[in-house]
Motif scaffolding. Structure first.
Motif, PDB file in Angstrom:
ATOM      1  N   VAL A  36       0.877  -1.168   0.000  1.00  0.00           N
ATOM      2  CA  VAL A  36       0.000   0.000   0.000  1.00  0.00           C
ATOM      3  C   VAL A  36       0.913   1.216   0.000  1.00  0.00           C
ATOM      4  N   VAL A  37       0.685   2.130  -0.946  1.00  0.00           N
ATOM      5  CA  VAL A  37       1.496   3.351  -0.992  1.00  0.00           C
ATOM      6  C   VAL A  37       0.558   4.552  -0.978  1.00  0.00           C
ATOM      7  N   LEU A  38       0.889   5.505  -0.121  1.00  0.00           N
ATOM      8  CA  LEU A  38       0.009   6.655   0.094  1.00  0.00           C
ATOM      9  C   LEU A  38       0.825   7.941  -0.017  1.00  0.00           C
ATOM     10  N   VAL A  39       0.324   8.897  -0.793  1.00  0.00           N
ATOM     11  CA  VAL A  39       0.981  10.204  -0.939  1.00  0.00           C
ATOM     12  C   VAL A  39      -0.035  11.286  -0.575  1.00  0.00           C
ATOM     13  N   HIS A  40       0.341  12.128   0.363  1.00  0.00           N
ATOM     14  CA  HIS A  40      -0.559  13.151   0.910  1.00  0.00           C
ATOM     15  C   HIS A  40       0.149  14.504   0.825  1.00  0.00           C
ATOM     16  N   SER A 274      -0.070  -1.395  12.406  1.00  0.00           N
ATOM     17  CA  SER A 274      -0.818  -0.202  12.028  1.00  0.00           C
ATOM     18  C   SER A 274      -1.256  -0.319  10.575  1.00  0.00           C
ATOM     19  N   THR A 275      -1.995   0.672  10.120  1.00  0.00           N
ATOM     20  CA  THR A 275      -2.416   0.752   8.720  1.00  0.00           C
ATOM     21  C   THR A 275      -1.830   2.016   8.104  1.00  0.00           C
ATOM     22  N   ALA A 276      -1.844   2.085   6.783  1.00  0.00           N
ATOM     23  CA  ALA A 276      -1.358   3.285   6.093  1.00  0.00           C
ATOM     24  C   ALA A 276      -2.166   4.511   6.527  1.00  0.00           C
ATOM     25  N   GLN A 277      -3.469   4.353   6.654  1.00  0.00           N
ATOM     26  CA  GLN A 277      -4.330   5.487   7.013  1.00  0.00           C
ATOM     27  C   GLN A 277      -4.086   5.943   8.452  1.00  0.00           C
ATOM     28  N   MET A 380       3.674   0.781   2.858  1.00  0.00           N
ATOM     29  CA  MET A 380       3.444  -0.374   3.728  1.00  0.00           C
ATOM     30  C   MET A 380       3.597  -1.644   2.891  1.00  0.00           C
ATOM     31  N   THR A 381       4.473  -2.518   3.356  1.00  0.00           N
ATOM     32  CA  THR A 381       4.653  -3.833   2.739  1.00  0.00           C
ATOM     33  C   THR A 381       5.233  -4.737   3.819  1.00  0.00           C
TER      34      THR A 381
END
Length: 408
Positions: A36-40, A274-277, A380-381
């Motif tokens: 999961v990849v997150l960009v904010h 944890s989670t990405a969010q 996250m991986t």
């Protein structure tokens, strides 16, 4: 999003390339099972990629709310919690650690010998609280496999989440071992942050895990973050893999993982799932100078102090490190209070910003916070070791390549 070519000063087309890159270079080749990849940026989530499988053996696809073992991404959380006590005046960065752990008053520095016959010499100065936050304490990790001290840690199971010890038994065991070096003279990745977890419990008067829950996780609405998978949510725990000479093999089966029940050793250095969010909520609070959704956790001044390079003499991590293992493996970085920080972007040979904060976990998770660009990125991986592939450097390049306008 219809018709938009960019969001928050990031190109959507280029952000989409992140998923394509991870899919073709990592998932299709079998290097990773899922991510999961997150960009904010500027208060908006510009990109959320959910790729591959969370449990390849059972054919279960990755989810946006998958639970990951974040290992050393626990350290910044523990460090932030500790700085809350500093802000309350209950402890100071220049306090000797022995003020709170009297049994450590006479710790010596290794001067030869093996576990039963250690010879020591006196420390040049006492270990200070700041040494724990920046890993200049003289403590180590058993998995470094570099010295006779490491070997003693392994023999005693110090700092190992799977071992049925406690924070108290870890502190007791460490009282009987020499330090690797005199505090403040070198950087070495270590159980220092686990010691901070112990001190949070001792100084606050409530169990460390309870302090995190009441002071950080509940108010930040990080309901999925804790030292084990939330009850009834075990089906969201990802499988964890390890890279061996024979390829990628299952390291921790989510159906029988130790992370399904409360641990006896509550590791502030590496124990959280944890989670990405959820981790984004934590990062947003840090990016906002210690505040989120109208609630303040730390002052902006404290957050800024945490992001400064605290290594003695302003040295770089690469120069001071005697560690065989670290979650930061390139030049141009210093170390603050719980985070690495970029001090020389040119030396990193990747896009970086002076004062950005980052760290990662043993299973290849990674995050960074760039205050100047108002940017957060989280990967996250679940692949051990984190040094297997240059995915963190590559992700930095891909994310910064999507910028269409700069703040800094």
């Amino acid at each position: 999003m219809h018709g938009r070519t960019e969001v928050a000063g990031l190109s959507l087309e280029r952000l989409a390339h992140i998923d394509h890159f991870l899919q073709t270079q990592y998932l299709d080749t079998g290097k990773l099972k899922g991510a999961v990849v997150l960009v904010h940026r500027r208060g908006e989530t510009a990109h959320l990629g959910v790729l591959g499988a969370m449990d390849a053996e059972r054919g279960r696809p990755m989810r946006a709310d998958t639970l990951f073992r974040i290992y050393s991404m626990t350290k910044p959380v523990t460090s932030v919690a500790f700085m809350m006590l500093v802000e309350q005046g209950l402890v100071a960065l220049d306090d000797p650690v022995a003020k709170y752990i009297p049994a450590w008053k006479n710790l010596g520095v290794y001067d030869g010998g093996f576990m039963e016959t250690f010879r020591t010499k006196p420390c040049e100065r006492p270990m200070l609280i700041v040494d724990l936050l920046r890993h200049t304490s003289g403590l180590t990790y058993g998995f470094q496999q570099r010295s006779n001290i490491d070997a003693a840690y392994r023999k005693l199971g110090i700092g190992e989440i799977e071992v049925q010890g406690t924070l108290d038994s870890m502190i007791e065991a460490l009282a009987g071992l020499p330090l690797e070096f005199s505090p403040g003279t070198a950087w070495n990745y270590s159980v220092s942050t686990d010691v901070l977890g112990y001190l949070i419990g001792k100084i606050s008067g409530q169990p460390f895990e309870q302090f995190l829950r009441t002071r950080l996780f509940d108010p930040l609405e990080m309901a999925d973050t804790g030292f084990y998978a939330p009850p009834g949510e075990a089906d969201r725990l990802a499988a964890c893999y390890t890279l061996t000479p024979k390829g990628v093999v299952l390291q921790d089966d989510p159906a029988k993982s130790p992370y399904l029940k409360p641990p006896s050793f509550v590791s502030g250095g590496g124990g959280l799932v944890s989670t990405a969010q959820d981790y984004l909520r934590f990062c947003r609070m840090v990016l906002n100078g210690g505040e989120l959704d109208g609630r303040r956790y730390l002052s902006p001044k404290t957050i800024r102090q945490m992001g400064l390079n605290h290594l003695p003499g302003g040295q770089e991590l690469a120069t001071m490190s005697r560690s065989l293992f670290s979650e930061a493996a390139y030049a141009g970085l210093g170390f603050g209070l719980g985070f690495s920080t970029t001090v020389d972007p040119a030396a990193t040979l990747i896009p970086a910003t002076v004062g950005d904060l980052s760290w990662g976990g043993a299973a290849s998770t990674f995050f960074w916070i760039d205050p100047k660009e108002e940017l957060i990125a989280i990967l996250m991986t679940q692949l051990i070791p984190s040094s297997a592939y240059p995915i963190r450097r590559q992700l930095r390049t891909l994310v910064y390549s999507a910028l269409t306008e700069m703040n800094g």
